[in-house]
Design a protein around this motif. Structure first.
Motif, PDB file in Angstrom:
ATOM      1  N   ALA A 133       0.865  -1.180   0.000  1.00  0.00           N
ATOM      2  CA  ALA A 133       0.000   0.000   0.000  1.00  0.00           C
ATOM      3  C   ALA A 133       0.904   1.233   0.000  1.00  0.00           C
ATOM      4  O   ALA A 133       2.122   1.114  -0.093  1.00  0.00           O
ATOM      5  N   SER A 156       0.837   5.618   1.651  1.00  0.00           N
ATOM      6  CA  SER A 156       0.190   6.796   2.218  1.00  0.00           C
ATOM      7  C   SER A 156       0.904   8.014   1.654  1.00  0.00           C
ATOM      8  O   SER A 156       2.110   7.963   1.411  1.00  0.00           O
ATOM      9  N   CYS A 196      -4.443   7.625   0.506  1.00  0.00           N
ATOM     10  CA  CYS A 196      -3.866   6.294   0.711  1.00  0.00           C
ATOM     11  C   CYS A 196      -4.366   5.394  -0.409  1.00  0.00           C
ATOM     12  O   CYS A 196      -5.382   5.680  -1.031  1.00  0.00           O
ATOM     13  N   HIS A 236      -3.492   1.473  -2.882  1.00  0.00           N
ATOM     14  CA  HIS A 236      -2.744   0.259  -3.212  1.00  0.00           C
ATOM     15  C   HIS A 236      -2.270   0.340  -4.657  1.00  0.00           C
ATOM     16  O   HIS A 236      -3.060   0.664  -5.539  1.00  0.00           O
ATOM     17  N   GLU A 289      -0.394  -3.863   6.250  1.00  0.00           N
ATOM     18  CA  GLU A 289       0.196  -3.277   5.051  1.00  0.00           C
ATOM     19  C   GLU A 289       1.683  -2.956   5.207  1.00  0.00           C
ATOM     20  O   GLU A 289       2.112  -2.443   6.240  1.00  0.00           O
ATOM     21  N   CYS A 337       3.708  -0.275   3.743  1.00  0.00           N
ATOM     22  CA  CYS A 337       3.077   0.953   3.265  1.00  0.00           C
ATOM     23  C   CYS A 337       4.072   2.117   3.203  1.00  0.00           C
ATOM     24  O   CYS A 337       4.093   2.963   4.106  1.00  0.00           O
TER      25      CYS A 337
END
Length: 187
Positions: A41, A43, A75, A77, A125, A127
């Motif tokens: 993912a 952010s 955010c 994916h 995740e 991330c």
């Protein structure tokens, strides 16, 4: 492809503990549940140049994962085979109406988190976290964003410390790692 078909066919990329893709993917919505597998993912924190404010957003009330919760700017994916920077720009365009972000920089390349259950969903995740700049106000997609506002970093810091604030787990969790990093340390 219409948006409803895109959402139904969107896939997450499963990864190892080090963030390396396993070669497996899963349907985005069906992959988020009480036993969510580790997946890739991102952010992103969007900052406004004119007054160095941070864009925070409220997730739409009908979203399956963390509905109505306030969080960082965007955010999402990456699609299988999609570069993270391309995914950030794609989602910023789709969610915020901000397809062009300036100076996109990965500030936490190894960030990883797992949330406690929230309405039966566990986020799990790998991330990476990005920062980007813009001079434009967003034009949010109501399917994704329920509200938005620009906030100073000092106000954001106080807002996160208020235990009553309805803010995403990951925004609170990322903050201690972000506060002393550029560009946040200069805001």
């Amino acid at each position: 492809m219409d948006i409803s078909t895109e959402v139904e066919t969107e896939r997450v990329v499963f990864v190892t503990e080090d963030g390396e893709p396993t070669g497996e993917t899963g349907p985005k919505l069906a992959s988020h549940h009480a036993e969510t597998r580790l997946h890739l993912a991102f952010s992103c924190y969007v900052l406004r140049r004119s007054d160095r404010a941070l864009l925070i957003t409220q997730r739409a009330l009908h979203k399956k994962v963390w509905p109505g919760v306030w969080t960082n700017s965007v955010c999402g994916h990456p699609a299988p085979g999609e570069a993270l920077a391309d995914a950030v720009r794609r989602r910023a365009g789709y969610e915020l109406g901000l397809p062009v972000l300036d100076d996109l920089e990965c500030v936490l390349p190894k960030y990883r988190y797992r949330t406690p259950p929230f309405q039966g969903i566990v986020e799990n995740e790998f991330c990476p976290v990005f920062a980007a700049w813009t001079d434009r106000d967003p034009a949010p997609n109501p399917e994704e964003v329920g509200g938005w506002r620009w906030i100073s970093w000092a106000d954001y810091t106080q807002w996160l410390q208020d235990p009553v604030t309805d803010v995403s787990y990951w925004a609170r969790d990322q903050f201690p790692q972000l506060k002393d990093k550029m560009p946040f340390s200069e805001l």
